[in-house]
Design a protein around this motif. Structure first.
Motif: not given
Length: 296
Positions: A57-60, A62
């Motif tokens: 899961v790509r979050e900003r 991270t």
């Protein structure tokens, strides 16, 4: 059965995924693998295309593994470690073979290790790697070829050779025995008993074997024989120990029998191995040698 190549991602893709999953960072994975962050990202996307679902899961700035990605990462990590270990073992001994053996700590150091020079002399082409284990495990998820097992004749997915029975005796220091005037099994109910965490019911079985019904048997728990034996030598209490593992201490007088009341353990010693390794030549040689040693 043979693997299907269309389900096998390229090794560079798997290495990038394993590093990113372990480090939880594409940047850190790139630094470890000496490639660019963009290259790691491309490898991960190639893997996700082949799997048909995301693993991160790509979050900003991270990334984190999905639930299925985390499960997949564990299996891929194990598979890559197996390949690495196989290569290392081959390079260490290209003309013979390597046997990865899990051993019980005290059995390994006191009984097996002193006999291993005999095996090495008889089989100079075989290298044995030892690792200590206290409990059975899943051969499908581990890299060992065989294991020394103490218990009953049961290990899911494994074959077993019987090695030996075991007699346990109550042992303590001379000073402890003199201070507590122990003469019969019932006298042990009033002193500190040293229990093994891996055999929590052994003292109760021992008392019952000698005609007593103590119910709960309080005392101090320890995780290994060596610790329990040393505690008994130091005068802490009485430990119930396999006689064949403390012969040296008994001969030297470091330990004495608290009372002459042996008991054959319910469990025995076995050599266990996965069925898939039954025909592995180093294991076959070790099995034959070990059974002869145990018989003697």
């Amino acid at each position: 059965m043979p693997f299907q190549r269309r389900f096998l991602p390229p090794i560079p893709v798997l290495m990038a995924f394993e590093a990113a999953a372990r480090l939880q960072s594409f940047t850190a994975a790139a630094a470890e693998l000496c490639i660019t962050q963009g290259a790691v990202s491309r490898q991960i996307r190639l893997l996700e295309e082949q799997l048909g679902a995301p693993v991160f899961v790509r979050e900003r700035q991270t990334v984190r593994l999905t639930k299925t990605g985390a499960s997949y990462a564990r299996e891929i990590g194990d598979a890559l470690r197996r390949i690495s270990n196989a290569t290392l073992n081959f390079r260490a001994n290209p003309d013979g073979g390597t046997l990865n053996l899990a051993i019980l700590p005290t059995f390994g150091t006191r009984w097996l290790a002193p006999r291993l020079p005999d095996f090495v002399a008889a089989h100079p082409g075989i290298t044995i790697n030892l690792t200590t284990r206290l409990a059975p495990f899943d051969f499908n998820m581990d890299t060992v070829d065989a294991a020394i097992h103490h218990g009953v004749e049961a290990w899911s997915g494994a074959e077993l050779d019987f090695l030996m029975h075991e007699t346990v005796v109550p042992a303590c220091s001379r000073e402890f025995l003199a201070a507590n005037a122990i003469a019969r099994p019932a006298d042990l109910l009033r002193v500190l008993l040293l229990h093994l965490a891996t055999r929590p019911e052994e003292w109760r079985r021992w008392f019952e074997h000698h005609g007593l019904r103590p119910g709960d048997v309080p005392g101090m728990f320890m995780d290994q024989f060596a610790v329990a034996a040393q505690a008994a030598i130091s005068g802490l209490g009485v430990a119930l120990l396999p006689r064949f593992l403390i012969e040296g201490e008994l001969e030297r007088g470091d330990l004495v029998l608290a009372c002459d009341a042996p008991m054959e353990s319910k469990e025995s010693y076995w050599l266990a191995w996965p069925s898939t390794r039954a025909d592995y030549p180093p294991l076959q040689a070790f099995r034959a040698w070990l059974k002869a040693q145990a018989k003697d």
